[in-house]
Every structure is written in C-alpha cells, then in structure tokens.
Design a protein around this motif. Structure first.
Motif, PDB file in Angstrom:
ATOM      1  N   ILE A  81      68.111  58.758  48.252  1.00  0.00           N
ATOM      2  CA  ILE A  81      69.090  58.650  49.335  1.00  0.00           C
ATOM      3  C   ILE A  81      69.058  59.898  50.202  1.00  0.00           C
ATOM      4  O   ILE A  81      69.023  59.825  51.442  1.00  0.00           O
ATOM      5  CB  ILE A  81      70.495  58.409  48.769  1.00  0.00           C
ATOM      6  N   ASN A  82      69.053  61.063  49.583  1.00  0.00           N
ATOM      7  CA  ASN A  82      69.034  62.321  50.329  1.00  0.00           C
ATOM      8  C   ASN A  82      67.771  62.424  51.186  1.00  0.00           C
ATOM      9  O   ASN A  82      67.840  62.743  52.377  1.00  0.00           O
ATOM     10  CB  ASN A  82      69.117  63.495  49.360  1.00  0.00           C
ATOM     11  N   LYS A  83      66.615  62.158  50.589  1.00  0.00           N
ATOM     12  CA  LYS A  83      65.357  62.298  51.328  1.00  0.00           C
ATOM     13  C   LYS A  83      65.276  61.313  52.480  1.00  0.00           C
ATOM     14  O   LYS A  83      64.935  61.685  53.602  1.00  0.00           O
ATOM     15  CB  LYS A  83      64.169  62.103  50.387  1.00  0.00           C
ATOM     16  N   SER A 139      77.153  53.168  58.529  1.00  0.00           N
ATOM     17  CA  SER A 139      77.301  51.795  58.030  1.00  0.00           C
ATOM     18  C   SER A 139      77.709  51.919  56.568  1.00  0.00           C
ATOM     19  O   SER A 139      77.963  53.017  56.071  1.00  0.00           O
ATOM     20  CB  SER A 139      75.984  51.018  58.167  1.00  0.00           C
ATOM     21  N   ASP A 140      77.723  50.817  55.851  1.00  0.00           N
ATOM     22  CA  ASP A 140      78.067  50.858  54.434  1.00  0.00           C
ATOM     23  C   ASP A 140      76.898  51.295  53.565  1.00  0.00           C
ATOM     24  O   ASP A 140      77.072  51.553  52.374  1.00  0.00           O
ATOM     25  CB  ASP A 140      78.559  49.484  53.960  1.00  0.00           C
ATOM     26  N   ASN A 141      75.703  51.355  54.144  1.00  0.00           N
ATOM     27  CA  ASN A 141      74.529  51.736  53.357  1.00  0.00           C
ATOM     28  C   ASN A 141      74.607  53.207  52.962  1.00  0.00           C
ATOM     29  O   ASN A 141      74.920  54.059  53.809  1.00  0.00           O
ATOM     30  CB  ASN A 141      73.256  51.477  54.157  1.00  0.00           C
ATOM     31  N   PRO A 142      74.347  53.552  51.699  1.00  0.00           N
ATOM     32  CA  PRO A 142      74.466  54.949  51.261  1.00  0.00           C
ATOM     33  C   PRO A 142      73.541  55.904  52.023  1.00  0.00           C
ATOM     34  O   PRO A 142      73.884  57.085  52.186  1.00  0.00           O
ATOM     35  CB  PRO A 142      74.114  54.893  49.775  1.00  0.00           C
ATOM     36  N   ILE A 143      72.386  55.412  52.488  1.00  0.00           N
ATOM     37  CA  ILE A 143      71.487  56.274  53.262  1.00  0.00           C
ATOM     38  C   ILE A 143      72.121  56.612  54.607  1.00  0.00           C
ATOM     39  O   ILE A 143      72.070  57.761  55.068  1.00  0.00           O
ATOM     40  CB  ILE A 143      70.118  55.590  53.443  1.00  0.00           C
ATOM     41  N   ASP A 144      72.753  55.640  55.246  1.00  0.00           N
ATOM     42  CA  ASP A 144      73.412  55.880  56.526  1.00  0.00           C
ATOM     43  C   ASP A 144      74.624  56.797  56.362  1.00  0.00           C
ATOM     44  O   ASP A 144      74.917  57.622  57.236  1.00  0.00           O
ATOM     45  CB  ASP A 144      73.841  54.559  57.155  1.00  0.00           C
ATOM     46  N   LEU A 145      75.349  56.649  55.250  1.00  0.00           N
ATOM     47  CA  LEU A 145      76.481  57.541  54.992  1.00  0.00           C
ATOM     48  C   LEU A 145      75.995  58.974  54.825  1.00  0.00           C
ATOM     49  O   LEU A 145      76.604  59.921  55.334  1.00  0.00           O
ATOM     50  CB  LEU A 145      77.242  57.084  53.743  1.00  0.00           C
ATOM     51  N   CYS A 146      74.877  59.142  54.118  1.00  0.00           N
ATOM     52  CA  CYS A 146      74.321  60.474  53.924  1.00  0.00           C
ATOM     53  C   CYS A 146      73.772  61.022  55.238  1.00  0.00           C
ATOM     54  O   CYS A 146      73.869  62.231  55.502  1.00  0.00           O
ATOM     55  CB  CYS A 146      73.234  60.432  52.855  1.00  0.00           C
ATOM     56  N   SER A 176      65.958  48.008  47.529  1.00  0.00           N
ATOM     57  CA  SER A 176      66.260  47.928  48.960  1.00  0.00           C
ATOM     58  C   SER A 176      66.450  49.307  49.584  1.00  0.00           C
ATOM     59  O   SER A 176      66.292  49.474  50.805  1.00  0.00           O
ATOM     60  CB  SER A 176      67.512  47.080  49.200  1.00  0.00           C
ATOM     61  N   LEU A 177      66.792  50.298  48.759  1.00  0.00           N
ATOM     62  CA  LEU A 177      66.937  51.653  49.291  1.00  0.00           C
ATOM     63  C   LEU A 177      65.613  52.171  49.848  1.00  0.00           C
ATOM     64  O   LEU A 177      65.591  53.013  50.752  1.00  0.00           O
ATOM     65  CB  LEU A 177      67.425  52.606  48.188  1.00  0.00           C
ATOM     66  N   LEU A 178      64.501  51.664  49.329  1.00  0.00           N
ATOM     67  CA  LEU A 178      63.187  52.136  49.754  1.00  0.00           C
ATOM     68  C   LEU A 178      62.728  51.495  51.055  1.00  0.00           C
ATOM     69  O   LEU A 178      61.832  52.022  51.717  1.00  0.00           O
ATOM     70  CB  LEU A 178      62.161  51.878  48.653  1.00  0.00           C
ATOM     71  N   SER A 179      63.338  50.389  51.445  1.00  0.00           N
ATOM     72  CA  SER A 179      62.922  49.688  52.667  1.00  0.00           C
ATOM     73  C   SER A 179      63.959  49.760  53.778  1.00  0.00           C
ATOM     74  O   SER A 179      63.707  49.278  54.895  1.00  0.00           O
ATOM     75  CB  SER A 179      62.619  48.217  52.347  1.00  0.00           C
ATOM     76  N   GLU A 196      54.798  53.419  40.248  1.00  0.00           N
ATOM     77  CA  GLU A 196      55.345  52.383  39.371  1.00  0.00           C
ATOM     78  C   GLU A 196      56.380  52.968  38.419  1.00  0.00           C
ATOM     79  O   GLU A 196      57.365  52.313  38.071  1.00  0.00           O
ATOM     80  CB  GLU A 196      54.208  51.723  38.585  1.00  0.00           C
ATOM     81  N   ASN A 197      56.161  54.213  38.013  1.00  0.00           N
ATOM     82  CA  ASN A 197      57.092  54.869  37.096  1.00  0.00           C
ATOM     83  C   ASN A 197      58.468  55.013  37.736  1.00  0.00           C
ATOM     84  O   ASN A 197      59.493  54.711  37.117  1.00  0.00           O
ATOM     85  CB  ASN A 197      56.542  56.238  36.693  1.00  0.00           C
ATOM     86  N   LEU A 198      58.496  55.455  39.004  1.00  0.00           N
ATOM     87  CA  LEU A 198      59.778  55.618  39.681  1.00  0.00           C
ATOM     88  C   LEU A 198      60.410  54.274  40.003  1.00  0.00           C
ATOM     89  O   LEU A 198      61.625  54.109  39.911  1.00  0.00           O
ATOM     90  CB  LEU A 198      59.595  56.446  40.955  1.00  0.00           C
ATOM     91  N   LEU A 199      59.598  53.306  40.374  1.00  0.00           N
ATOM     92  CA  LEU A 199      60.126  51.969  40.653  1.00  0.00           C
ATOM     93  C   LEU A 199      60.801  51.366  39.426  1.00  0.00           C
ATOM     94  O   LEU A 199      61.879  50.775  39.511  1.00  0.00           O
ATOM     95  CB  LEU A 199      59.004  51.055  41.134  1.00  0.00           C
ATOM     96  N   SER A 200      60.155  51.516  38.273  1.00  0.00           N
ATOM     97  CA  SER A 200      60.737  50.972  37.049  1.00  0.00           C
ATOM     98  C   SER A 200      62.002  51.724  36.666  1.00  0.00           C
ATOM     99  O   SER A 200      62.910  51.154  36.060  1.00  0.00           O
ATOM    100  CB  SER A 200      59.712  51.046  35.911  1.00  0.00           C
ATOM    101  N   LEU A 201      62.065  52.987  37.051  1.00  0.00           N
ATOM    102  CA  LEU A 201      63.229  53.800  36.707  1.00  0.00           C
ATOM    103  C   LEU A 201      64.463  53.399  37.511  1.00  0.00           C
ATOM    104  O   LEU A 201      65.558  53.290  36.970  1.00  0.00           O
ATOM    105  CB  LEU A 201      62.907  55.282  36.934  1.00  0.00           C
ATOM    106  N   ILE A 202      64.305  53.149  38.805  1.00  0.00           N
ATOM    107  CA  ILE A 202      65.481  52.867  39.640  1.00  0.00           C
ATOM    108  C   ILE A 202      65.948  51.421  39.506  1.00  0.00           C
ATOM    109  O   ILE A 202      67.102  51.114  39.819  1.00  0.00           O
ATOM    110  CB  ILE A 202      65.218  53.195  41.120  1.00  0.00           C
ATOM    111  N   GLY A 203      65.094  50.520  39.052  1.00  0.00           N
ATOM    112  CA  GLY A 203      65.492  49.130  38.855  1.00  0.00           C
ATOM    113  C   GLY A 203      65.392  48.302  40.124  1.00  0.00           C
ATOM    114  O   GLY A 203      65.518  48.814  41.246  1.00  0.00           O
ATOM    115  N   LYS A 204      65.168  47.020  39.962  1.00  0.00           N
ATOM    116  CA  LYS A 204      65.002  46.112  41.099  1.00  0.00           C
ATOM    117  C   LYS A 204      66.234  46.066  41.984  1.00  0.00           C
ATOM    118  O   LYS A 204      66.141  45.842  43.197  1.00  0.00           O
ATOM    119  CB  LYS A 204      64.665  44.703  40.595  1.00  0.00           C
ATOM    120  N   GLU A 205      67.414  46.278  41.383  1.00  0.00           N
ATOM    121  CA  GLU A 205      68.646  46.196  42.163  1.00  0.00           C
ATOM    122  C   GLU A 205      68.741  47.296  43.213  1.00  0.00           C
ATOM    123  O   GLU A 205      69.564  47.214  44.143  1.00  0.00           O
ATOM    124  CB  GLU A 205      69.864  46.246  41.236  1.00  0.00           C
TER     125      GLU A 205
END
Length: 356
Positions: free
Chosen positions: A314-316, A271-278, A15-18, A3-12
């Motif tokens: 993103i890196n992980k 794709s345009d997703n930062p995970i795919d770019l990485c 989607s990076l987590l899924s 929950e601590n990390l979730l609150s840190l990255i923000g709801k916006e």
C-alpha cells in the motif's frame, strides 16, 4: 510479483496490485528514485552536511540507492515500557542487539533512544546510520498521560555520530502546541549541525474515537498532521497507515466546531481504496518531497508477515518511501526478525509492484 509474495498476501488482496489511482495521478508526485536527494533536497535550504547524511540513509542496506528506506525503530522501551516490550525477547534489553538486528536485517538505519545509541556509538555509528529519537511519552507517571518530553539534546545526538534525529508530536492533544514549537526548534538545530529530521506525526486525543471508530487513523486527519510536520521541516514523515476517512466530518457535528474541510477531500482527493487513502497522506507531505514512511504496527503473531507485506504494498503503490517496522521484528526470535525485515524490503525491490 513473486509467487512467494502472492501466496503470502492471499487472493483476497490481489486487487491491491492492479489498482489504478484516479484521485491524484502519480505524475504529480515526487517519487522515490536513486537520485531522490539530488532531485528534491539539493534545491532546498538543507546544508551539504544534511544532504550527506540523508544520502547515507538512502544509500545503506538492502534498499540502498533505490529511493526507498527500511528503518528499525525501537523506542518502545520508553513509550510502552521495557518489560512489556522486551519480555517476548529479553535479548533486546541490551541495545547492542537492536543495532545488530538492524544491520543483519539490511535496514537503511536504526532508530532508538539517545541512551541506547550512546552506549554503543563508538562500535556502530560508522556501520549503520543512527537516528536518535529525542523525545518520548513515558508510562511510569501515574496516571499515564500523553505528553512528549525531551530525553536528550541535539548536540548529544551529533556527538554520538547520528545521521538524523527523530521526534514525535501528538497532534490534537492538549500538549500539541508546546510539542510543535519545541520540535520545530530542535529540527532547526539538527539541520544547522548537518543532521536529517524525521517526525512521528501521531494523533492523540480521546475524542478521536467515536461510535466505535478510531479516527486516529483517518486519512484526512493524519494527512493534515503530515502537512504540519513538513511545515516544521521534517525531511521524512512517519505516519500510521490510514484505515478510514472523514474524521473532520464526524468530529465537527452537533455543537462542536472543529477544523475546516472541503467536500472534495472525500469526493476527488480520496476514495475508499487503502492505496488512495495513503496517497492523500503522501500529497500532504508536499507531494512526496518529504518521504512518507508508514509504521509497521503491533505484533499480533502468525499474521505479522502478511500484514507487514500488505502495508508495504500500500505504501509503495501510493508513492510512499518505505516502512518503519519494529515490534513485528524484535518481538520474535532474531532470525525471524531478520526474515520479517527482508520480507518488507522485498516489496520495494520487486519491480512488478508499481506506483498506482
């Protein structure tokens, strides 16, 4: 994710987590694991001393034996000038405090200049793996220029107890050819003496900025820099996180003829997703055989922890090996610097943050 990390990255950013990567599947990658050195490097031409030193880095700190690394790099005293780098926290003019921060912060290794590590080597070389950064771009020459020059030798790094050497190549610069040849020879010498090698694969050319967009962080260009870095046998690649794509396309227009590309780089491999770019950066590191560590970037104040954690996610999830973050840690009070490093490491320790 906690929950601590979730609150840190923000709801916006949730989607990076899924996100599911549909470009290069994770099954094709050589992913970080507790036996990464055995799986990847034991079949390579690296000698037993290199394997031992690689394992010493992968086996140290809070991320020990996970396959991930958290490295504190402090070469900014040369690269950005000491005053500009350490004015925010003058204690780091003393290199012993750099090493102390890496130790207290639970890092796998500390990377800094040959002078900084040499002056404290007998006290700390056996307490945390040393990465000696051998070349630098100094900013005292007038006018400033982009040129990496050697500040020390491989033999000196070995004598002070280094587990690895690091170097930068400014790919795309007027000086790139000399730097590639010089660093390739240095890496060969380092491997002969049993040290691992880490390459800062940075792009540098004013032409890479066009129409208000900075293509120094383009996935296609940084990916190719990574591929060249693995070719000169870097064991770990350091690269900036990609922020855009299509550098080859933009630069190869009009009367210019620059590089080569295949449209599938953009339609199938990214794709345009930062995970795919990485992930495109990862596959250019021999599909992850050379670990990709992304840089933490500059310190910008209150948003630093959020940005560092997002970069780590993103890196992980892309299949990377960790983060190498300096300014966000040492340009703040010591205890806050430790907290910053620990927050980054927590992402790699969190089993709910999976490979996309």
């Amino acid at each position: 994710m906690s929950e601590n990390l979730l609150s840190l990255i923000g709801k916006e950013n949730e989607s990076l987590l899924s996100h599911v990567c549909k470009t290069i599947p994770k099954e094709q990658l050589h992913l970080p694991s507790p036996d990464f050195v055995d799986n990847v490097f034991s079949i390579s031409n690296r000698n037993p001393q290199v394997l031992r030193n690689l394992q010493s880095m992968y086996g140290h700190g809070r991320l020990a034996n996970t396959g991930y690394v958290s490295i504190l790099p402090v070469d900014q005293g040369i690269e950005h000038s000491a005053g500009a780098s350490f004015a925010a926290n003058p204690m780091y003019f003393d290199p012993e405090n750099i090493v102390k921060l890496a130790i207290e912060g639970g890092c796998n290794a500390v990377a800094t200049t040959i002078g900084a590590l040499g002056i404290v080597s007998r006290k700390y070389a056996h307490k945390i793996p040393f990465i000696v950064k051998l070349n630098h771009n100094e900013l005292l020459s007038y006018p400033n220029k982009a040129e990496q020059i050697m500040f020390g030798s491989v033999k000196d790094a070995w004598n002070l107890g280094a587990a690895a050497v690091g170097a930068t190549v400014y790919f795309g610069s007027d000086d790139a050819t000399r730097e590639i040849v010089e660093v390739a020879k240095v890496f060969e010498q380092a491997h002969e003496l049993g040290m691992a090698t880490i390459l800062w694969c940075y792009l540098r050319n004013n032409a890479f900025k066009k129409d208000g967009v900075d293509y120094h962080v383009s996935a296609d260009l940084t990916g190719q820099a990574n591929h060249i870095g693995t070719t000169i046998q870097a064991d770990i690649i350091k690269q900036k996180l990609p922020e855009n794509n299509g550098g080859y396309k933009v630069l190869n227009t009009g009367n210019s003829s620059y590089g080569k590309l295949d449209e599938r780089i953009y339609t199938e491999l990214t794709s345009d997703n930062p995970i795919d770019l990485c992930r495109y950066q990862v596959i250019n590191c021999y599909n992850g055989r050379a670990g990709l560590i992304n840089s933490g970037g500059a310190s910008s104040g209150a948003s630093d922890k959020k940005q560092a954690v997002l970069t780590a996610i993103i890196n992980k999830r892309a299949g990377g090996t960790g983060l190498i973050s300096g300014r966000k840690a040492f340009q703040r009070p010591f205890n806050e610097g430790v907290e910053m490093l620990n927050a980054i490491q927590d992402v790699y320790l969190d089993k709910t943050v999976t490979i996309a």
